[in-house]
Design a protein around this motif. Structure first.
Motif, mmCIF file in Angstrom:
data_model
loop_
_atom_site.group_PDB
_atom_site.id
_atom_site.type_symbol
_atom_site.label_atom_id
_atom_site.label_comp_id
_atom_site.label_asym_id
_atom_site.label_seq_id
_atom_site.Cartn_x
_atom_site.Cartn_y
_atom_site.Cartn_z
ATOM 1 N N GLU A 80 0.850 -1.189 0.000
ATOM 2 C CA GLU A 80 0.000 0.000 0.000
ATOM 3 C C GLU A 80 0.881 1.233 0.000
ATOM 4 O O GLU A 80 1.750 1.396 0.854
ATOM 5 N N GLU A 81 0.661 2.126 -0.961
ATOM 6 C CA GLU A 81 1.539 3.293 -1.082
ATOM 7 C C GLU A 81 1.023 4.500 -0.327
ATOM 8 O O GLU A 81 1.788 5.347 0.103
ATOM 9 N N ASN A 82 -0.275 4.626 -0.165
ATOM 10 C CA ASN A 82 -0.818 5.795 0.516
ATOM 11 C C ASN A 82 -0.362 5.771 1.968
ATOM 12 O O ASN A 82 -0.877 5.027 2.781
ATOM 13 N N GLU A 83 0.619 6.579 2.286
ATOM 14 C CA GLU A 83 1.302 6.472 3.572
ATOM 15 C C GLU A 83 1.537 7.855 4.145
ATOM 16 O O GLU A 83 1.885 8.777 3.453
ATOM 17 N N GLY A 84 1.316 7.988 5.428
ATOM 18 C CA GLY A 84 1.497 9.274 6.070
ATOM 19 C C GLY A 84 0.879 9.287 7.451
ATOM 20 O O GLY A 84 0.787 10.329 8.085
ATOM 21 N N ALA A 130 5.589 21.165 -8.704
ATOM 22 C CA ALA A 130 5.657 20.008 -9.606
ATOM 23 C C ALA A 130 5.643 18.698 -8.831
ATOM 24 O O ALA A 130 5.036 17.710 -9.267
ATOM 25 N N ALA A 131 6.304 18.681 -7.671
ATOM 26 C CA ALA A 131 6.343 17.461 -6.854
ATOM 27 C C ALA A 131 4.953 17.119 -6.324
ATOM 28 O O ALA A 131 4.557 15.944 -6.307
ATOM 29 N N TYR A 132 4.195 18.126 -5.893
ATOM 30 C CA TYR A 132 2.840 17.861 -5.401
ATOM 31 C C TYR A 132 1.914 17.436 -6.537
ATOM 32 O O TYR A 132 1.003 16.627 -6.332
ATOM 33 N N LYS A 133 2.147 17.951 -7.722
ATOM 34 C CA LYS A 133 1.349 17.518 -8.875
ATOM 35 C C LYS A 133 1.582 16.034 -9.150
ATOM 36 O O LYS A 133 0.656 15.297 -9.500
ATOM 37 N N ARG A 134 2.836 15.576 -8.963
ATOM 38 C CA ARG A 134 3.148 14.158 -9.182
ATOM 39 C C ARG A 134 2.455 13.260 -8.165
ATOM 40 O O ARG A 134 1.933 12.205 -8.508
ATOM 41 N N VAL A 135 2.464 13.659 -6.896
ATOM 42 C CA VAL A 135 1.923 12.768 -5.859
ATOM 43 C C VAL A 135 0.408 12.878 -5.728
ATOM 44 O O VAL A 135 -0.247 11.943 -5.244
ATOM 45 N N MET A 142 -1.409 11.120 -2.353
ATOM 46 C CA MET A 142 -0.020 10.793 -2.027
ATOM 47 C C MET A 142 0.417 9.495 -2.704
ATOM 48 O O MET A 142 1.024 8.617 -2.093
ATOM 49 N N MET A 143 0.101 9.382 -3.990
ATOM 50 C CA MET A 143 0.496 8.216 -4.769
ATOM 51 C C MET A 143 1.004 8.674 -6.134
ATOM 52 O O MET A 143 0.332 9.454 -6.811
ATOM 53 N N ILE A 144 2.183 8.211 -6.514
ATOM 54 C CA ILE A 144 2.721 8.532 -7.834
ATOM 55 C C ILE A 144 2.282 7.427 -8.791
ATOM 56 O O ILE A 144 2.602 6.256 -8.585
ATOM 57 N N ILE A 145 1.565 7.803 -9.831
ATOM 58 C CA ILE A 145 0.941 6.826 -10.719
ATOM 59 C C ILE A 145 1.808 6.488 -11.929
ATOM 60 O O ILE A 145 2.028 5.317 -12.248
ATOM 61 N N PHE A 146 2.315 7.499 -12.606
ATOM 62 C CA PHE A 146 2.951 7.290 -13.900
ATOM 63 C C PHE A 146 4.439 6.962 -13.766
ATOM 64 O O PHE A 146 5.136 7.494 -12.897
ATOM 65 N N GLY A 147 4.907 6.094 -14.662
ATOM 66 C CA GLY A 147 6.294 5.652 -14.621
ATOM 67 C C GLY A 147 7.291 6.779 -14.764
ATOM 68 O O GLY A 147 8.311 6.818 -14.060
ATOM 69 N N ASP A 148 7.035 7.724 -15.676
ATOM 70 C CA ASP A 148 7.954 8.849 -15.859
ATOM 71 C C ASP A 148 8.036 9.702 -14.598
ATOM 72 O O ASP A 148 9.109 10.222 -14.256
ATOM 73 N N ASP A 149 6.904 9.854 -13.911
ATOM 74 C CA ASP A 149 6.899 10.625 -12.669
ATOM 75 C C ASP A 149 7.702 9.914 -11.582
ATOM 76 O O ASP A 149 8.370 10.555 -10.760
ATOM 77 N N LEU A 180 7.933 6.273 -1.771
ATOM 78 C CA LEU A 180 8.560 7.087 -2.810
ATOM 79 C C LEU A 180 7.909 8.463 -2.865
ATOM 80 O O LEU A 180 8.594 9.482 -2.995
ATOM 81 N N ALA A 181 6.582 8.516 -2.745
ATOM 82 C CA ALA A 181 5.867 9.792 -2.816
ATOM 83 C C ALA A 181 6.268 10.721 -1.681
ATOM 84 O O ALA A 181 6.590 11.895 -1.898
ATOM 85 N N VAL A 182 6.261 10.214 -0.461
ATOM 86 C CA VAL A 182 6.593 11.041 0.700
ATOM 87 C C VAL A 182 8.035 11.524 0.629
ATOM 88 O O VAL A 182 8.337 12.695 0.892
ATOM 89 N N LEU A 183 8.944 10.638 0.264
ATOM 90 C CA LEU A 183 10.360 10.995 0.265
ATOM 91 C C LEU A 183 10.703 11.973 -0.849
ATOM 92 O O LEU A 183 11.662 12.739 -0.738
ATOM 93 N N SER A 184 9.914 11.972 -1.923
ATOM 94 C CA SER A 184 10.232 12.833 -3.065
ATOM 95 C C SER A 184 9.807 14.282 -2.859
ATOM 96 O O SER A 184 10.220 15.163 -3.623
ATOM 97 N N LEU A 185 8.987 14.561 -1.851
ATOM 98 C CA LEU A 185 8.546 15.933 -1.614
ATOM 99 C C LEU A 185 9.692 16.778 -1.062
ATOM 100 O O LEU A 185 10.457 16.312 -0.213
ATOM 101 N N PRO A 186 9.821 18.025 -1.498
ATOM 102 C CA PRO A 186 10.916 18.877 -1.023
ATOM 103 C C PRO A 186 10.874 19.168 0.470
ATOM 104 O O PRO A 186 11.896 19.476 1.072
ATOM 105 N N SER A 187 9.691 19.095 1.076
ATOM 106 C CA SER A 187 9.569 19.322 2.515
ATOM 107 C C SER A 187 8.603 18.290 3.092
ATOM 108 O O SER A 187 7.795 17.713 2.366
ATOM 109 N N PRO A 188 8.668 18.045 4.406
ATOM 110 C CA PRO A 188 7.820 17.018 5.023
ATOM 111 C C PRO A 188 6.388 17.497 5.268
ATOM 112 O O PRO A 188 5.884 17.476 6.394
ATOM 113 N N VAL A 189 5.733 17.939 4.211
ATOM 114 C CA VAL A 189 4.350 18.396 4.284
ATOM 115 C C VAL A 189 3.530 17.560 3.310
ATOM 116 O O VAL A 189 3.836 17.509 2.115
ATOM 117 N N LEU A 190 2.499 16.898 3.822
ATOM 118 C CA LEU A 190 1.677 16.020 3.002
ATOM 119 C C LEU A 190 0.753 16.830 2.093
ATOM 120 O O LEU A 190 0.665 18.052 2.198
#
Length: 262
Positions: free
Chosen positions: A34-38, A96-101, A105-112, A152-162
């Motif tokens: 399960e990826e939705n984590e926080g 851009a990072a929030y648009k991805r997640v 809080m789930m990154i869907i696309f492979g390029d993202d 991956l979604a949580v760690l990729s954000l520039p700051s620890p804000v969901l």
């Protein structure tokens, strides 16, 4: 553990002027966690990204038109948060990072996902890559094994804000190991059949990489996302060697890096 204050000024200058590293991704798998984590914070109602106000009976929050994630109680708060300051990362650097997640809080696309992994390594490269070169000098050919108890979604954000504007209450960190293929076979694959599934591709990378210009990387996240790739050495081999000796001369094993201290 090294902190940002230990980085020489010359290194900081290089960090500011160097474009983000690009990777060759050899294999990517999803183990189906399960990826939705926080934690409970991720399930709470959104609040203003700037002041923390929640929607009231006579007011509502509006969202950033670009990412459609960040919420604001007023135009004033949105403008202030866009610029950043007072210890906050400006939304212009994280939109851009929030648009991805997304809101979930789930990154869907492979390029993202490729971009998210690159962003993580870009933040860590002045610590992770010198560690890899330092360990290579004593242990020989191998790969950098990066693990995190965050998704991956949580760690990729520039700051620890969901995505709901609430702070992520866990420590965002990564654990670095330098492993030879022999150690991978005897210490990892024996107990983890899931990671054993990437052995063929990982071994091919370890046998063929050029140690003075790149580093093999195996990444694994809480969400079950696993990737095998090759990271170019940025900074270069000479600087990585110097920093490795400075940071890790007394380090014999794994290293934990707290990403929000970078």
């Amino acid at each position: 553990m090294p902190t940002q204050e230990t980085v020489p000024a010359s290194v900081a200058d290089v960090n500011a002027s160097t474009s983000p590293a690009k990777f060759r991704w050899i294999q990517v798998i999803e183990l189906g966690y399960e990826e939705n984590e926080g934690g409970n914070d991720a399930e709470e109602a959104p609040i203003c990204f700037n002041c923390g106000a929640a929607a009231g009976e006579h007011s509502k929050l509006s969202k950033c038109a670009k990412c459609e994630v960040a919420s604001y109680c007023s135009r004033e708060c949105q403008v202030k948060n866009w610029k950043g300051g007072d210890g906050k990362v400006g939304h212009k650097f994280s939109c851009a990072a929030y648009k991805r997640v997304g809101e979930d809080m789930m990154i869907i696309f492979g390029d993202d996902k490729d971009t998210a992994r690159q962003d993580i390594i870009s933040r860590l490269r002045f610590y992770a890559l010198p560690y890899a070169i330092h360990k290579f000098s004593s242990a020989g050919r191998g790969f950098l094994f990066l693990q995190s108890d965050s998704s991956l979604a949580v760690l990729s954000l520039p700051s620890p804000v969901l995505s709901n504007g609430r702070k992520y209450t866990r420590q965002r960190s990564v654990l670095l190991h330098w492993l030879t293929m022999k150690e991978f076979d005897t210490e990892v694959c024996m107990d983890d059949f899931e990671l054993a599934s990437v052995r063929k591709e990982l071994n091919a990378v370890v046998e063929s990489y050029h140690e003075e210009i790149e580093v093999p990387v195996l990444m694994r996240f809480r969400c079950g996302h696993v990737a095998v790739g090759v990271a170019p050495l940025i900074p270069d081999f000479k600087l990585c060697t110097m920093l490795g000796k400075e940071y890790y001369a007394e380090t014999s094993g794994a290293v934990q890096l707290n990403i929000d201290d970078m």
